[in-house]
Scaffold this active site. Structure first.
Site, PDB file in Angstrom:
ATOM      1  N   GLU A  27      57.208 111.816  43.106  1.00  0.00           N
ATOM      2  CA  GLU A  27      57.294 111.496  44.520  1.00  0.00           C
ATOM      3  C   GLU A  27      56.371 110.338  44.891  1.00  0.00           C
ATOM      4  OE1 GLU A  27      58.824 115.576  46.541  1.00  0.00           O
ATOM      5  OE2 GLU A  27      56.675 115.277  46.453  1.00  0.00           O
ATOM      6  N   CYS A  77      51.403 105.878  48.738  1.00  0.00           N
ATOM      7  CA  CYS A  77      50.681 106.738  47.807  1.00  0.00           C
ATOM      8  C   CYS A  77      51.553 106.870  46.550  1.00  0.00           C
ATOM      9  CB  CYS A  77      50.446 108.098  48.476  1.00  0.00           C
ATOM     10  SG  CYS A  77      49.527 109.221  47.436  1.00  0.00           S
ATOM     11  N   CYS A  97      49.991 116.629  35.423  1.00  0.00           N
ATOM     12  CA  CYS A  97      48.637 116.135  35.133  1.00  0.00           C
ATOM     13  C   CYS A  97      48.039 117.034  34.052  1.00  0.00           C
ATOM     14  CB  CYS A  97      47.773 116.194  36.399  1.00  0.00           C
ATOM     15  SG  CYS A  97      46.145 115.431  36.206  1.00  0.00           S
ATOM     16  N   CYS A 153      42.294 120.635  37.919  1.00  0.00           N
ATOM     17  CA  CYS A 153      41.415 120.873  39.059  1.00  0.00           C
ATOM     18  C   CYS A 153      41.948 122.099  39.804  1.00  0.00           C
ATOM     19  CB  CYS A 153      41.375 119.646  39.956  1.00  0.00           C
ATOM     20  SG  CYS A 153      40.846 118.179  39.045  1.00  0.00           S
ATOM     21  N   CYS A 189      44.189 121.903  43.090  1.00  0.00           N
ATOM     22  CA  CYS A 189      45.288 120.931  43.115  1.00  0.00           C
ATOM     23  C   CYS A 189      46.548 121.541  42.530  1.00  0.00           C
ATOM     24  CB  CYS A 189      44.889 119.688  42.328  1.00  0.00           C
ATOM     25  SG  CYS A 189      46.231 118.503  42.158  1.00  0.00           S
ATOM     26  N   GLU A 216      46.698 111.633  36.895  1.00  0.00           N
ATOM     27  CA  GLU A 216      45.385 110.995  36.810  1.00  0.00           C
ATOM     28  C   GLU A 216      45.603 109.572  36.271  1.00  0.00           C
ATOM     29  OE1 GLU A 216      42.049 111.275  37.550  1.00  0.00           O
ATOM     30  OE2 GLU A 216      42.102 109.342  36.547  1.00  0.00           O
ATOM     31  N   SER A 262      42.406 106.158  42.615  1.00  0.00           N
ATOM     32  CA  SER A 262      41.631 107.388  42.753  1.00  0.00           C
ATOM     33  C   SER A 262      41.559 108.100  41.406  1.00  0.00           C
ATOM     34  CB  SER A 262      42.304 108.301  43.781  1.00  0.00           C
ATOM     35  OG  SER A 262      41.656 109.552  43.821  1.00  0.00           O
ATOM     36  N   HIS A 296      34.153 116.131  45.176  1.00  0.00           N
ATOM     37  CA  HIS A 296      34.447 117.528  45.541  1.00  0.00           C
ATOM     38  C   HIS A 296      33.336 118.561  45.324  1.00  0.00           C
ATOM     39  CE1 HIS A 296      38.385 115.951  46.135  1.00  0.00           C
ATOM     40  NE2 HIS A 296      38.747 115.970  44.889  1.00  0.00           N
ATOM     41  N   ASN A 328      44.620 121.419  51.489  1.00  0.00           N
ATOM     42  CA  ASN A 328      46.012 121.764  51.789  1.00  0.00           C
ATOM     43  C   ASN A 328      46.412 122.940  50.926  1.00  0.00           C
ATOM     44  OD1 ASN A 328      46.753 119.680  53.681  1.00  0.00           O
ATOM     45  ND2 ASN A 328      46.447 118.271  51.970  1.00  0.00           N
ATOM     46  N   CYS A 378      48.300 115.628  50.491  1.00  0.00           N
ATOM     47  CA  CYS A 378      47.589 115.614  49.207  1.00  0.00           C
ATOM     48  C   CYS A 378      47.754 116.949  48.501  1.00  0.00           C
ATOM     49  CB  CYS A 378      46.086 115.445  49.392  1.00  0.00           C
ATOM     50  SG  CYS A 378      45.595 114.085  50.381  1.00  0.00           S
TER      51      CYS A 378
HETATM   52  N1  SAH Z   1      44.192 112.419  39.851  1.00  0.00           N
HETATM   53  C1  SAH Z   1      43.609 111.582  40.808  1.00  0.00           C
HETATM   54  C2  SAH Z   1      44.540 111.106  41.901  1.00  0.00           C
HETATM   55  C3  SAH Z   1      45.520 112.102  42.479  1.00  0.00           C
HETATM   56  S1  SAH Z   1      44.938 113.371  43.508  1.00  0.00           S
HETATM   57  C4  SAH Z   1      42.386 112.237  41.403  1.00  0.00           C
HETATM   58  O1  SAH Z   1      42.172 113.407  41.159  1.00  0.00           O
HETATM   59  O2  SAH Z   1      41.634 111.536  42.072  1.00  0.00           O
HETATM   60  C5  SAH Z   1      44.584 112.585  45.077  1.00  0.00           C
HETATM   61  C6  SAH Z   1      43.519 113.323  45.875  1.00  0.00           C
HETATM   62  O3  SAH Z   1      44.043 114.553  46.451  1.00  0.00           O
HETATM   63  C7  SAH Z   1      42.326 113.737  45.033  1.00  0.00           C
HETATM   64  O4  SAH Z   1      41.124 113.470  45.685  1.00  0.00           O
HETATM   65  C8  SAH Z   1      42.541 115.220  44.899  1.00  0.00           C
HETATM   66  O5  SAH Z   1      41.358 115.863  44.565  1.00  0.00           O
HETATM   67  C9  SAH Z   1      43.089 115.582  46.244  1.00  0.00           C
HETATM   68  N2  SAH Z   1      43.752 116.896  46.274  1.00  0.00           N
HETATM   69  C10 SAH Z   1      44.381 117.532  45.284  1.00  0.00           C
HETATM   70  N3  SAH Z   1      44.850 118.753  45.703  1.00  0.00           N
HETATM   71  C11 SAH Z   1      44.507 118.862  46.990  1.00  0.00           C
HETATM   72  C12 SAH Z   1      44.721 119.876  47.990  1.00  0.00           C
HETATM   73  N4  SAH Z   1      45.387 120.983  47.713  1.00  0.00           N
HETATM   74  N5  SAH Z   1      44.235 119.662  49.229  1.00  0.00           N
HETATM   75  C13 SAH Z   1      43.578 118.509  49.523  1.00  0.00           C
HETATM   76  N6  SAH Z   1      43.365 117.518  48.629  1.00  0.00           N
HETATM   77  C14 SAH Z   1      43.805 117.687  47.378  1.00  0.00           C
HETATM   78 FE1  SF4 Z   2      45.041 115.903  38.204  1.00  0.00          FE
HETATM   79 FE2  SF4 Z   2      43.874 114.663  40.321  1.00  0.00          FE
HETATM   80 FE3  SF4 Z   2      45.115 117.038  40.608  1.00  0.00          FE
HETATM   81 FE4  SF4 Z   2      42.811 116.903  39.280  1.00  0.00          FE
HETATM   82  S1  SF4 Z   2      43.134 116.433  41.478  1.00  0.00           S
HETATM   83  S2  SF4 Z   2      44.639 118.062  38.623  1.00  0.00           S
HETATM   84  S3  SF4 Z   2      43.010 114.949  38.246  1.00  0.00           S
HETATM   85  S4  SF4 Z   2      46.083 115.105  40.030  1.00  0.00           S
END
Ligand code: SAH
Ligand code: SF4
Length: 389
Positions: A108, A121, A128, A132, A135, A184, A215, A239, A314, A357
């Protein structure tokens, strides 16, 4: 797995239609591919401009190429974009495209209009490998890396849809790119780098590095490489302010702990108060959101021209966290801002189309699976009723 092994294990597939893609190769690689077929180097520059400056999708439109050459190009090369499977617009103007690649994989891309800019975006991987905890993308196994064509293709599709061709047009709707979609980007560095070089090429889409933000969750060696080679804006998914917590919620921290990550940030070239590093901080209730955490964050950032982006968590089905309250987020932001770091709370955009996000793709896949199931059930019911009557 080392990054090289990772790159080959999750490599994007090559084109299966026998045609050489024009979108994807760097300008030098395109030149070489044309030269192999007896086409002069300056033609590559002309084709490059048609494709990336004007957005044409058909060799027949390239009016400064001889007819024979246009025919040869059409027979041997392709200018394809990913297929648009879904195009949704939120009540707030956010727009999300679900794109299908030739091998059936889907990603997406989200367009977020704001008063002074329009941001795309962009995704870098299908899934990935990092996990995390907050996420949703991290709960899906990595399927593969996206290739340069698939990354640039996201930008091209958005420009097509927004009427943003040719490059240099006044009042463009799309002005910035953030590599913050699925995946990532620094675990797919080479493909992302080629894609961004294409986007930044002055004879094409011609975006300045100042309009591109990458990012990362903190892949330190590639942060350095990215600084030296691309020098786009950097955003760090921090974070947490202790290694103990960050090890848990951003597991790559075990490999590259906070001190090492922040050293790479201090050494990132071109950073100044006018060009700050963004630190993303997802607000998780009772996990990382106390005033003491905010004060520790300020201590960690000392000496780094930084901006802190507070992201309300989120939620997604089964997520082990809740979002901090608005009051807690404001109190946290006030402490950071009082220390001189801008600390805006990121507005949640496109929630009605699941474009926020951490919500990408998995949700819409689930939605479509549910719709399919419903359709099958309805059909079965109709068949059963027909059989009974
Ligand atoms: N992998 C990269 C880029 C994609 S994630 C990274 O981790 O930076 C983009 C952003 O969304 C990151 O800061 C991530 O930590 C955040 N993110 C992921 N899941 C989320 C959620 N459920 N609520 C809010 N932000 C989130
Ligand atoms: Fe991957 Fe970024 Fe999500 Fe972490 S926050 S699992 S690095 S997409």
């Amino acid at each position: 797995m080392g990054l090289n092994a990772h790159a080959s294990a999750f490599a994007p597939p090559t084109a299966s239609d026998g045609l050489t893609p024009v979108i994807g190769p760097t300008r030098e690689a395109l030149k070489a591919a044309l030269k192999e077929r007896g086409v002069a180097g300056f033609r590559a520059d002309q084709i490059w401009k048609w494709v990336y400056q004007r957005g044409v999708t058909d060799f027949a439109e390239m009016s400064n190429l001889a007819k024979d050459l246009r025919a040869q190009m059409a027979a041997e090369f392709s200018i394809t974009r990913p297929e648009i499977v879904q195009d949704q617009e939120s009540v707030d103007g956010t727009r999300k495209w679900l794109l299908r690649m030739p091998d059936g994989q889907e990603v997406e891309t989200v367009y977020i209009p704001e008063d002074d800019r329009g941001t795309l975006c962009v995704s870098s991987q299908v899934g990935c490998t990092l996990t995390c905890k907050f996420c949703h993308t991290g709960t899906q196994p990595l399927v593969r890396n996206l290739g340069p064509a698939e990354i640039v293709g996201q930008v091209m599709i958005a420009r097509d849809a927004l009427g943003d061709w040719p490059s240099g047009k006044e009042d463009r709707r799309l002005t910035n790119i953030v590599m913050m979609g699925m995946g990532e980007p620094l675990y797919n560095y080479e493909n992302v780098a080629d894609a961004l070089r294409i986007v930044m090429d002055g004879d094409g889409i011609a975006w300045s590095k100042r309009r591109i933000t990458l990012s990362t969750s903190g892949v330190v060696p590639q942060i350095r490489q990215c600084g030296a080679e691309l020098n786009v804006n950097l955003a760090i998914s921090l974070h947490a302010v202790t290694d103990e917590l960050r090890d848990k919620i951003v597991p790559i921290n075990k490999k590259y702990p906070i001190a090492e990550l922040l050293r790479a940030c201090r050494e990132y070239p071109g950073v100044s108060n006018a060009r700050r590093i963004t630190f993303e901080y997802v607000m998780l209730k009772d996990v990382n959101d106390t005033p003491a955490d905010a004060r520790q964050l300020v201590r960690l950032l000392r000496g780094i021209p930084a901006k802190v982006n507070l992201i309300p968590f989120n939620p997604w089905p089964g997520a082990p966290y809740e979002c901090s309250s608005a009051k807690t987020i404001t109190a946290f932001g006030d402490i950071v801002a009082a220390a001189g770091y801008p600390a805006p709370v990121r507005a949640t955009r496109g929630q009605d189309i699941l474009a926020a996000c951490g919500q990408l793709k998995s949700e819409s896949q689930r939605e479509r699976a549910a719709a399919k199931l419903k359709a099958i059930q309805a059909q079965r019911k109709a068949e059963a009723e027909a059989a009974a009557s």
